[in-house]
Design an enzyme around this catalytic site. Structure first.
Site, PDB file in Angstrom:
ATOM      1  N   ARG A  60     -33.587  33.210 -34.225  1.00 38.56           N
ATOM      2  CA  ARG A  60     -34.695  32.253 -34.179  1.00 38.56           C
ATOM      3  C   ARG A  60     -35.861  32.945 -33.490  1.00 38.56           C
ATOM      4  NH1 ARG A  60     -35.354  33.037 -29.480  1.00 38.56           N
ATOM      5  NH2 ARG A  60     -36.988  31.453 -29.557  1.00 38.56           N
ATOM      6  N   ALA A 120     -40.292  33.058 -34.316  1.00 42.85           N
ATOM      7  CA  ALA A 120     -41.054  33.257 -35.553  1.00 42.85           C
ATOM      8  C   ALA A 120     -40.980  34.689 -36.098  1.00 42.85           C
ATOM      9  CB  ALA A 120     -42.502  32.822 -35.326  1.00 42.85           C
ATOM     10  N   ARG A 167     -36.553  27.592 -42.930  1.00 41.40           N
ATOM     11  CA  ARG A 167     -37.252  26.827 -41.884  1.00 41.40           C
ATOM     12  C   ARG A 167     -38.721  26.706 -42.302  1.00 41.40           C
ATOM     13  NH1 ARG A 167     -36.036  28.317 -35.751  1.00 41.40           N
ATOM     14  NH2 ARG A 167     -36.726  26.152 -35.486  1.00 41.40           N
ATOM     15  N   GLN A 208     -33.853  26.940 -25.236  1.00 40.77           N
ATOM     16  CA  GLN A 208     -34.231  28.353 -25.417  1.00 40.77           C
ATOM     17  C   GLN A 208     -34.675  28.977 -24.097  1.00 40.77           C
ATOM     18  OE1 GLN A 208     -35.088  25.909 -27.537  1.00 40.77           O
ATOM     19  NE2 GLN A 208     -35.353  26.640 -29.615  1.00 40.77           N
ATOM     20  N   ASP A 237     -45.811  29.765 -33.577  1.00 43.61           N
ATOM     21  CA  ASP A 237     -45.102  29.815 -34.860  1.00 43.61           C
ATOM     22  C   ASP A 237     -46.055  29.819 -36.042  1.00 43.61           C
ATOM     23  OD1 ASP A 237     -43.099  28.583 -32.823  1.00 43.61           O
ATOM     24  OD2 ASP A 237     -41.932  29.407 -34.493  1.00 43.61           O
ATOM     25  N   ASN A 292     -46.368  25.545 -31.853  1.00 45.89           N
ATOM     26  CA  ASN A 292     -45.341  26.262 -31.083  1.00 45.89           C
ATOM     27  C   ASN A 292     -44.277  25.243 -30.677  1.00 45.89           C
ATOM     28  OD1 ASN A 292     -44.364  28.718 -29.843  1.00 45.89           O
ATOM     29  ND2 ASN A 292     -44.842  27.794 -27.891  1.00 45.89           N
TER      30      ASN A 292
END
Ligand code: MRU
Length: 344
Positions: free
Chosen positions: A55, A57, A89, A190, A231, A241
Site C-alpha cells: 500500500r 501510492a 484501488r 498505518q 495519493d 491523502n
C-alpha cells in the site's frame, strides 16, 4: 537526538522484483511478523494491492508495473491484466500513471524485456525522486523543529526512503528535526504499525499519538510542521491523502504550524481540475467495526469508512515534488511546474 548518516535511516525495501515473481513485504502483518508474499501473476498483484499487502501510492504503482511484466512473461492478455490492476484501488493516481506508462511501452510494440526495463525505471525513478524531495523538503525546516506525520509515507509506501517520511529522514539526519510525532491513523493503523516500525528500525526516535490528540499536541507548541504524503493532487493543488489529513491541515492553520505535502510528480493529476472530482475509496466497514478479527462494536451497528479525504489547496503551505517546491499551490503555480497535462 543524535544524527548519524542518512544511510542509517534508509534500510527497508518492501517491493522486490525477483526475475520471475514480485516479492512483497506483507504490510498486514507488521510490525510483529516480517513475512514476504511472492506474487506470480498480475491477478495475484491486483489482489495484494486490494488487500493492502502492498500500500502507499507510489508502491502500488510500482507493484502494478511489475504485475504487467508478470502478465507478459506468462503470455496473458495484457489489456485484461492492466484493467484488473487499474481497478484494484481508485484514489492513488500513481497506480494509473504507472499503468499508462506500461501501456505506452506495450503500444510501442515492446516485448517482456523492455516492459521489464520500464517497470525497473518506474521503481528507480521513484527512489531518486524521494531522495531529491527529502533534501528539498528538509531545507525548509528550521533547526529545532518538531514534526507530525500521518499514515505511512516511508520506504514501505514507495520504492524506498519515502515522501513525507523521506523529508523527516533527511531533516533528522541534517539535525533540523528534534521531535517526531506519528498519528496512529485509524482504522488500519498505518502510523502505529508501520511508521513507528520504520522509524524505530532506522534509528529515528518518534512518539505515537492517537489521531484525536493532534490538535491538543499542536496547541502545546511542539509541532512546527505537519508533513504528509499524497495519493492524488488535482490541478489546483487540492490534495487527497489518508483520511484525517484534512483535519490536521485545519488544526495546523489554527495553531500556526505549517503544512507540507510531499509527493512525486506521479501523484499529480492535472486532468482532475479540483479535489471534488477525486474518487475517494470507501473500504469495508468491517475495518472499523473490529480489530484483528475481533469485533469491537456492538452487533448490528453500521459504519462509514472513507479511507482518504481532500485537503483544499489553500491549507497547503508547501508542496514538495522532485520537480521543485511550490509554495501556496494553486492552479497557476501548478501549471507553471506541471503544464496543463502534467508533461512539463
Ligand atoms: O491506504 P494506504 O495505506 O495506501 O494510504 C496511503 C496514504 O494515504 C499515504 O499517505 C500516501 O499514499 C502517500 S505514500 C508515499
Amino acid at each position: 537526538m543524535t544524527s548519524p548518516s542518512l544511510a542509517d535511516h534508509d534500510t527497508i525495501r518492501a517491493v522486490q522484483w525477483q526475475g520471475d515473481c514480485l516479492r512483497l513485504l506483507d504490510q498486514r502483518k507488521l510490525p510483529f511478523v516480517e513475512d514476504w508474499l511472492d506474487c506470480r501473476s498480475a491477478a495475484a498483484v491486483a489482489q495484494a494491492v486490494r488487500d493492502l499487502v502492498v500500500r502507499g501510492a507510489p508502491a502500488i504503482g510500482i507493484a502494478a508495473a511489475w504485475g504487467v511484466v508478470l502478465a507478459a512473461q506468462g503470455g496473458d492478455d495484457l489489456e485484461r491484466a492492466m484493467a484488473l490492476l487499474r481497478a484494484a484501488r481508485p484514489t492513488a493516481v500513481n497506480l494509473m500513471a504507472a499503468l499508462d506508462r506500461m501501456h505506452a511501452c506495450m503500444a510501442g510494440g515492446a516485448d517482456a524485456a523492455s516492459l521489464t526495463r520500464t517497470a525497473q525505471a518506474i521503481q528507480d525513478e521513484d527512489l531518486a525522486a524521494n531522495r531529491a524531495m527529502g533534501a528539498m523538503g528538509a531545507a525548509w525546516l528550521q533547526r529545532g523543529s518538531g514534526v507530525l506525520t500521518h499514515c505511512n509515507t516511508g520506504s514501505l509506501a514507495t520504492a524506498g526512503f519515502g515522501t513525507a517520511l523521506g523529508v523527516i529522514r533527511a531533516g533528522y539526519a541534517a539535525g533540523n528535526i528534534v521531535r517526531v510525532f506519528a498519528d496512529e491513523t485509524r482504522p488500519w493503523l498505518q502510523g502505529a504499525r508501520l511508521t513507528m516500525w520504520e522509524l524505530q528500525r532506522d534509528g529515528i526516535p518518534a512518539t505515537l499519538i492517537a489521531d484525536s490528540a493532534a490538535s491538543h499536541l499542536m496547541k502545546s507548541g511542539q509541532v512546527q510542521w505537519v508533513i504528509v504524503g499524497a495519493d492524488r493532487i488535482a490541478a489546483n493543488g487540492d490534495t487527497a491523502n489518508k483520511i484525517g489529513t484534512y483535519q490536521l491541515a485545519i488544526a495546523a492553520r489554527h495553531h500556526g504550524a505549517r503544512f507540507m505535502v510531499v509527493a512525486p510528480s506521479t501523484t499529480v493529476d492535472m486532468a482532475t481540475p479540483a479535489g471534488d472530482a477525486i474518487d475517494i475509496e470507501l473500504r469495508d466497514p468491517a475495518e472499523l467495526l473490529g480489530y484483528a478479527g475481533q469485533r469491537t462494536v456492538v452487533e448490528g451497528a453500521r459504519a462509514w469508512n472513507p479511507v482518504f479525504d481532500v485537503t483544499p489547496h489553500d491549507l497547503v503551505d508547501v508542496l514538495v515534488t522532485e520537480r521543485g517546491v511550490i509554495t501556496q499551490p494553486d492552479v497557476d503555480a501548478m501549471r507553471a511546474v506541471f503544464g496543463n497535462d502534467g508533461t512539463n
